[in-house]
Design a protein around this motif. Structure first.
Motif, short mmCIF file in Angstrom:
data_model
loop_
_atom_site.label_atom_id
_atom_site.label_comp_id
_atom_site.label_asym_id
_atom_site.label_seq_id
_atom_site.Cartn_x
_atom_site.Cartn_y
_atom_site.Cartn_z
N THR A 1 0.84 -1.21 0.00
CA THR A 1 0.00 0.00 0.00
C THR A 1 0.86 1.25 0.00
O THR A 1 0.61 2.22 -0.74
CB THR A 1 -0.93 0.00 1.22
OG1 THR A 1 -1.76 -1.16 1.18
CG2 THR A 1 -1.80 1.24 1.25
N SER A 2 1.89 1.25 0.82
CA SER A 2 2.80 2.39 0.90
C SER A 2 3.49 2.64 -0.44
O SER A 2 3.56 3.77 -0.92
CB SER A 2 3.84 2.16 2.00
OG SER A 2 4.75 3.23 2.06
N LYS A 3 3.99 1.58 -1.07
CA LYS A 3 4.69 1.73 -2.34
C LYS A 3 3.75 2.27 -3.43
O LYS A 3 4.13 3.15 -4.21
CB LYS A 3 5.26 0.38 -2.78
CG LYS A 3 6.49 -0.06 -2.00
CD LYS A 3 7.01 -1.38 -2.53
CE LYS A 3 8.33 -1.73 -1.86
NZ LYS A 3 9.40 -0.78 -2.22
N THR B 1 0.95 3.98 -3.07
CA THR B 1 0.56 5.35 -2.75
C THR B 1 1.68 6.33 -3.09
O THR B 1 1.45 7.40 -3.67
CB THR B 1 0.17 5.47 -1.27
OG1 THR B 1 -0.89 4.55 -0.99
CG2 THR B 1 -0.29 6.88 -0.93
N GLN B 2 2.90 5.98 -2.71
CA GLN B 2 4.03 6.85 -3.01
C GLN B 2 4.25 7.02 -4.51
O GLN B 2 4.78 8.04 -4.95
CB GLN B 2 5.30 6.30 -2.36
CG GLN B 2 5.32 6.41 -0.84
CD GLN B 2 6.58 5.83 -0.23
OE1 GLN B 2 7.67 5.98 -0.78
NE2 GLN B 2 6.44 5.15 0.90
N LEU C 1 -1.70 4.67 5.69
CA LEU C 1 -0.80 4.54 4.54
C LEU C 1 -1.46 4.97 3.24
O LEU C 1 -0.80 5.51 2.36
CB LEU C 1 -0.31 3.10 4.43
CG LEU C 1 0.61 2.62 5.55
CD1 LEU C 1 0.84 1.11 5.43
CD2 LEU C 1 1.95 3.35 5.50
N SER C 2 -2.76 4.70 3.10
CA SER C 2 -3.46 5.02 1.85
C SER C 2 -4.10 6.40 1.86
O SER C 2 -4.45 6.94 0.81
CB SER C 2 -4.54 3.97 1.57
OG SER C 2 -5.61 4.08 2.50
#
Length: 407
Positions: free
Chosen positions: A26-28, A30-31, A56-57
């Motif tokens: 999710t972090s990857k 989103t970034q 995170l999202s």
């Protein structure tokens, strides 16, 4: 601007220890600029709190079908409609079964039923669960409907077993998502690609025939990846239960003679010809009009040689055409593949030892080697057939671009 910028990815998180990897994914995503909308099953929240994914999202996390956060929309329909891609990671055997059977008893399964977006599934489970015939049948059903799988890895599992079933790493899943949206767009733009796939059927009588174990998966994967890279694709296929990839023109055939006729009729208009079909080398000399009756303890059949379609293609190809053949062998792969390439005037040969684990007919992976007139070009590790298709088409695109630059 990244390829994922502004893309809406609905991420389904199922109950399993691997749910923690979904947080990193999710972090990857989103970034990278994606809009990530997370749906968790009730089992998943036993492993990771929804607040983790919300943070995170930067979006609400959905768990309960009846917890409608926005009264102006029906949440599962809104999520289904907004998705550019639905990704289930980790996917449990239970959720895979629900999707295969068309069940909708929670937020994730109802959203999956309602979406028209591509669905990608990253399984994670015990090695014996993954190998269970029921799970494998459900996965095969989903593949036939166009669902794509990100293969689990092998190694130490949380249950203590060592084997296949470990969720693919977040970096691997992220790369697969990126490839889905890129597909090297334009690399084959303006090119017409002709692909053959599947096995042929050679009739003995109205109820019997000779065929082989080819599923058509490799050829269908090539056709799908070629469309993603911008090509106009015609797929000449023997009988197959696989779903026709979106954007592909299907020409269904039965026998080797049917396939030859279909290929030669479209040969001059094609710039890339990829013969991935497993064409019967022989056919019955006589096809009985009625069912052959059992009369004795033995039956002798006379077989005659079929035309060699790849050899005809090689003899007719022009300098602006690129021809790729396949060599499925059980021994002396390098020697047989190079001999076939030279005899049939191919630009590339894809060789695979079908006796090797992870290669050959029916499965979703392959272990191949690419050859040109000078010998081995590249030996690939075990990969999904879609990854093999992508690497093959990238190589073909590079070779054609180089040839155009030299002329």
């Amino acid at each position: 601007m990244g390829v994922l910028q502004g893309k809406t990815i609905v991420l389904g998180v199922c109950g399993g220890i691997a749910a923690y990897k979904a947080a990193a994914l999710t972090s990857k995503l989103t970034q990278a600029g994606a809009v990530v909308r997370v749906i968790m099953t009730r089992s998943a929240v036993q492993f990771v709190a929804p607040l983790t994914f919300q943070t995170l999202s930067r979006h609400h996390v959905f768990v309960d079908t009846f917890d409608e956060k926005d009264p102006s929309v029906v949440s599962h329909i809104n999520l289904a409609d907004s998705a550019d891609l639905v990704l289930i990671a980790p996917a449990t055997a239970n959720t895979i079964g629900k999707l295969a059977l068309g069940l909708g008893d929670d937020m994730l399964s109802t959203t999956l039923l309602a979406t028209m977006a591509p669905i990608w599934v990253a399984p994670a489970m015990n090695v014996h669960m993954y190998a269970n015939p029921a799970v494998q049948t459900n996965m095969e059903t989903l593949r036939s409907r166009g669902v794509r799988f990100i293969e689990p890895g092998e190694g130490q599992l949380a249950c203590g077993y060592v084997g296949k079933g470990r969720l693919a790493e977040p970096e691997e899943i992220f790369a697969a998502v990126e490839r889905h949206f890129t597909g090297e767009p334009g690399r084959l733009a303006g090119k017409r690609v002709l692909v053959t796939a599947g096995g042929t059927v050679e009739r003995l009588d109205p109820v019997r025939y000779l065929t082989n174990d080819s599923s058509g998966k490799m050829g269908y994967a090539i056709a799908e990846e070629a469309v993603r890279m911008g090509a106009a694709v015609t797929l000449v296929s023997g009988p197959s239960a696989l779903a026709v990839p979106a954007g592909v023109t299907l020409v269904p055939v039965q026998s080797a003679l049917d396939m030859r006729e279909a290929v030669l009729a479209r040969l001059t208009e094609s710039q890339i010809i990829i013969k991935a079909a497993a064409v019967a080398d022989y056919r019955p000399a006589v096809v009985a009009e009625q069912k052959i009756k059992k009369k004795s303890d033995s039956l002798t059949l006379e077989l005659i040689k079929n035309p060699d379609i790849l050899q005809e293609i090689g003899s007719l190809k022009t300098k602006n055409q690129f021809v790729i053949g396949f060599a499925a062998e059980t021994e002396a792969l390098d020697e047989h593949a190079m001999d076939k390439l030279k005899r049939k005037n191919c630009d590339l040969i894809v060789g695979n030892d079908v006796s090797q684990e992870g290669a050959g007919f029916g499965g979703d992976t392959n272990v191949v080697r690419f050859y040109d007139q000078n010998g081995l070009v590249q030996a690939l590790p075990i990969l999904s057939k879609w990854d093999v298709a992508r690497k093959l088409l990238e190589l073909a695109a590079d070779r054609m671009a180089a040839a155009a630059g030299e002329s």
